[in-house]
Scaffold this motif. Structure first.
Motif, PDB file in Angstrom:
ATOM      1  N   GLU A  76       0.824  -1.208   0.000  1.00  0.00           N
ATOM      2  CA  GLU A  76       0.000   0.000   0.000  1.00  0.00           C
ATOM      3  C   GLU A  76       0.859   1.260   0.000  1.00  0.00           C
ATOM      4  O   GLU A  76       0.609   2.194  -0.752  1.00  0.00           O
ATOM      5  CB  GLU A  76      -0.917  -0.033   1.223  1.00  0.00           C
ATOM      6  N   SER A  77       1.897   1.289   0.859  1.00  0.00           N
ATOM      7  CA  SER A  77       2.752   2.476   0.930  1.00  0.00           C
ATOM      8  C   SER A  77       4.091   2.131   1.569  1.00  0.00           C
ATOM      9  O   SER A  77       4.232   1.107   2.227  1.00  0.00           O
ATOM     10  CB  SER A  77       2.073   3.591   1.739  1.00  0.00           C
ATOM     11  N   ALA A  78       5.057   3.025   1.336  1.00  0.00           N
ATOM     12  CA  ALA A  78       6.387   2.897   1.932  1.00  0.00           C
ATOM     13  C   ALA A  78       6.880   4.285   2.294  1.00  0.00           C
ATOM     14  O   ALA A  78       6.695   5.237   1.531  1.00  0.00           O
ATOM     15  CB  ALA A  78       7.349   2.234   0.959  1.00  0.00           C
ATOM     16  N   GLU A  79       7.492   4.382   3.464  1.00  0.00           N
ATOM     17  CA  GLU A  79       7.996   5.666   3.935  1.00  0.00           C
ATOM     18  C   GLU A  79       9.163   5.423   4.887  1.00  0.00           C
ATOM     19  O   GLU A  79       9.149   4.459   5.642  1.00  0.00           O
ATOM     20  CB  GLU A  79       6.883   6.424   4.656  1.00  0.00           C
ATOM     21  N   ILE A  80      10.160   6.299   4.827  1.00  0.00           N
ATOM     22  CA  ILE A  80      11.235   6.273   5.812  1.00  0.00           C
ATOM     23  C   ILE A  80      10.969   7.397   6.801  1.00  0.00           C
ATOM     24  O   ILE A  80      10.811   8.551   6.403  1.00  0.00           O
ATOM     25  CB  ILE A  80      12.622   6.458   5.170  1.00  0.00           C
ATOM     26  N   ALA A  81      10.877   7.040   8.067  1.00  0.00           N
ATOM     27  CA  ALA A  81      10.678   8.020   9.142  1.00  0.00           C
ATOM     28  C   ALA A  81      11.598   7.649  10.291  1.00  0.00           C
ATOM     29  O   ALA A  81      11.540   6.524  10.795  1.00  0.00           O
ATOM     30  CB  ALA A  81       9.224   8.028   9.595  1.00  0.00           C
ATOM     31  N   SER A 129       3.612  -3.652   8.409  1.00  0.00           N
ATOM     32  CA  SER A 129       2.335  -3.719   9.118  1.00  0.00           C
ATOM     33  C   SER A 129       1.185  -3.623   8.124  1.00  0.00           C
ATOM     34  O   SER A 129       1.369  -3.273   6.965  1.00  0.00           O
ATOM     35  CB  SER A 129       2.232  -2.576  10.141  1.00  0.00           C
ATOM     36  N   GLY A 130       0.010  -3.927   8.616  1.00  0.00           N
ATOM     37  CA  GLY A 130      -1.202  -3.813   7.823  1.00  0.00           C
ATOM     38  C   GLY A 130      -2.387  -4.266   8.650  1.00  0.00           C
ATOM     39  O   GLY A 130      -2.237  -5.056   9.595  1.00  0.00           O
ATOM     40  N   MET A 131      -3.563  -3.784   8.297  1.00  0.00           N
ATOM     41  CA  MET A 131      -4.778  -4.160   8.994  1.00  0.00           C
ATOM     42  C   MET A 131      -5.015  -5.654   8.798  1.00  0.00           C
ATOM     43  O   MET A 131      -5.071  -6.130   7.675  1.00  0.00           O
ATOM     44  CB  MET A 131      -5.970  -3.372   8.438  1.00  0.00           C
ATOM     45  N   GLY A 132      -5.078  -6.406   9.878  1.00  0.00           N
ATOM     46  CA  GLY A 132      -5.310  -7.838   9.790  1.00  0.00           C
ATOM     47  C   GLY A 132      -4.041  -8.668   9.884  1.00  0.00           C
ATOM     48  O   GLY A 132      -4.075  -9.875   9.661  1.00  0.00           O
ATOM     49  N   MET A 133      -2.912  -8.039  10.197  1.00  0.00           N
ATOM     50  CA  MET A 133      -1.665  -8.785  10.385  1.00  0.00           C
ATOM     51  C   MET A 133      -0.886  -8.175  11.538  1.00  0.00           C
ATOM     52  O   MET A 133      -1.058  -7.004  11.857  1.00  0.00           O
ATOM     53  CB  MET A 133      -0.818  -8.793   9.115  1.00  0.00           C
ATOM     54  N   ILE A 151       8.465  -7.919  -2.112  1.00  0.00           N
ATOM     55  CA  ILE A 151       8.605  -6.481  -2.305  1.00  0.00           C
ATOM     56  C   ILE A 151      10.084  -6.142  -2.431  1.00  0.00           C
ATOM     57  O   ILE A 151      10.897  -6.576  -1.611  1.00  0.00           O
ATOM     58  CB  ILE A 151       7.970  -5.731  -1.116  1.00  0.00           C
ATOM     59  N   ALA A 152      10.430  -5.374  -3.463  1.00  0.00           N
ATOM     60  CA  ALA A 152      11.793  -4.862  -3.628  1.00  0.00           C
ATOM     61  C   ALA A 152      11.878  -3.554  -2.862  1.00  0.00           C
ATOM     62  O   ALA A 152      10.994  -2.696  -2.975  1.00  0.00           O
ATOM     63  CB  ALA A 152      12.106  -4.641  -5.103  1.00  0.00           C
ATOM     64  N   ILE A 153      12.933  -3.398  -2.050  1.00  0.00           N
ATOM     65  CA  ILE A 153      13.086  -2.191  -1.228  1.00  0.00           C
ATOM     66  C   ILE A 153      14.476  -1.591  -1.422  1.00  0.00           C
ATOM     67  O   ILE A 153      15.414  -2.280  -1.787  1.00  0.00           O
ATOM     68  CB  ILE A 153      12.852  -2.482   0.270  1.00  0.00           C
ATOM     69  N   THR A 154      14.575  -0.304  -1.151  1.00  0.00           N
ATOM     70  CA  THR A 154      15.886   0.340  -1.157  1.00  0.00           C
ATOM     71  C   THR A 154      16.673  -0.147   0.058  1.00  0.00           C
ATOM     72  O   THR A 154      16.118  -0.240   1.154  1.00  0.00           O
ATOM     73  CB  THR A 154      15.776   1.877  -1.132  1.00  0.00           C
ATOM     74  N   PRO A 155      17.957  -0.475  -0.115  1.00  0.00           N
ATOM     75  CA  PRO A 155      18.740  -0.912   1.040  1.00  0.00           C
ATOM     76  C   PRO A 155      19.416   0.241   1.777  1.00  0.00           C
ATOM     77  O   PRO A 155      20.192   0.007   2.692  1.00  0.00           O
ATOM     78  CB  PRO A 155      19.785  -1.836   0.407  1.00  0.00           C
ATOM     79  N   LEU A 192       6.764  -0.269   5.772  1.00  0.00           N
ATOM     80  CA  LEU A 192       5.961  -0.806   4.675  1.00  0.00           C
ATOM     81  C   LEU A 192       4.568  -1.085   5.210  1.00  0.00           C
ATOM     82  O   LEU A 192       4.411  -1.803   6.200  1.00  0.00           O
ATOM     83  CB  LEU A 192       6.556  -2.099   4.132  1.00  0.00           C
ATOM     84  N   THR A 193       3.567  -0.517   4.566  1.00  0.00           N
ATOM     85  CA  THR A 193       2.187  -0.769   4.943  1.00  0.00           C
ATOM     86  C   THR A 193       1.568  -1.634   3.849  1.00  0.00           C
ATOM     87  O   THR A 193       1.638  -1.288   2.667  1.00  0.00           O
ATOM     88  CB  THR A 193       1.405   0.538   5.101  1.00  0.00           C
ATOM     89  N   LEU A 194       0.993  -2.753   4.261  1.00  0.00           N
ATOM     90  CA  LEU A 194       0.416  -3.704   3.315  1.00  0.00           C
ATOM     91  C   LEU A 194      -1.098  -3.764   3.458  1.00  0.00           C
ATOM     92  O   LEU A 194      -1.641  -3.545   4.534  1.00  0.00           O
ATOM     93  CB  LEU A 194       1.000  -5.096   3.545  1.00  0.00           C
ATOM     94  N   ASN A 195      -1.742  -4.083   2.344  1.00  0.00           N
ATOM     95  CA  ASN A 195      -3.178  -4.327   2.339  1.00  0.00           C
ATOM     96  C   ASN A 195      -3.366  -5.835   2.418  1.00  0.00           C
ATOM     97  O   ASN A 195      -2.872  -6.566   1.559  1.00  0.00           O
ATOM     98  CB  ASN A 195      -3.804  -3.760   1.068  1.00  0.00           C
ATOM     99  N   VAL A 196      -4.023  -6.299   3.465  1.00  0.00           N
ATOM    100  CA  VAL A 196      -4.270  -7.723   3.652  1.00  0.00           C
ATOM    101  C   VAL A 196      -5.647  -8.037   3.080  1.00  0.00           C
ATOM    102  O   VAL A 196      -6.646  -7.441   3.470  1.00  0.00           O
ATOM    103  CB  VAL A 196      -4.216  -8.115   5.150  1.00  0.00           C
TER     104      VAL A 196
END
Length: 162
Positions: A103-108, A151-155, A138-142, A114-118
């Motif tokens: 669903e989304s990715a952010e560095i904070a 995380s995600g709703m339902g997990m 999912i491919a991510i920047t290292p 990583l937010t996933l849709n379940v």
């Protein structure tokens, strides 16, 4: 009085610059922090969790998962120097109709979030009557983060250091 104004302006400027550097949704070159490469109904992971892949030998281990049905040719075509992979699994499910999408990715604050849709089937949905082990890869920047949080709703939320 002038010194006070200069110090106030400097403090405000530092705060603004630091605030801009804390949260990001793209790499310095403008590329996305994460992108979904593939998903499968049968990954072979019977427990919920994640697998972090940063080199070819770890990717080879992923290809040996029991009952795994992953697009390994596509995954081997990725440059693991530029992107690492994260396999996020939901664990064993009693039917088809389950899945994950990014669903989304952010560095904070040095955390790549990583937010996933379940996805799960509706109660009245017609689904395959077979055990499944759904996952997303999912491919991510290292770069530019020290901890990964998925995380995600339902997990359950999963965290790990880089």
């Amino acid at each position: 009085m002038m010194r006070f104004l200069h110090m106030t302006a400097l403090t405000l400027a530092i705060t603004l610059v630091a605030g801009c550097a804390v949260n990001r949704s793209a790499t310095a070159s403008g590329a996305p922090l994460a992108r979904q490469v593939t998903e499968s109904d049968h990954c072979g992971l019977t427990a919920p969790g994640l697998v972090y892949i940063s080199n070819a030998s770890e990717l080879d281990k992923l290809g040996r998962l029991p009952s795994g049905n992953l697009a390994m040719k596509k995954l081997r075509g990725l440059d693991l120097e530029q992107e690492h992979l994260v396999l996020v699994g939901l664990g064993q499910k009693p039917t088809g109709g389950y899945g994950l999408t990014l669903e989304s990715a952010e560095i904070a604050d040095n955390v790549l979030e990583l937010t996933l849709n379940v996805r799960k089937p509706a109660l009245d949905a017609m689904v395959t009557q077979a055990l499944t082990t759904p996952c997303a890869i999912i491919a991510i920047t290292p770069e530019d983060w020290k901890q990964l949080r998925v995380s995600g709703m339902g997990m359950d939320t999963i965290t790990r250091p880089r």
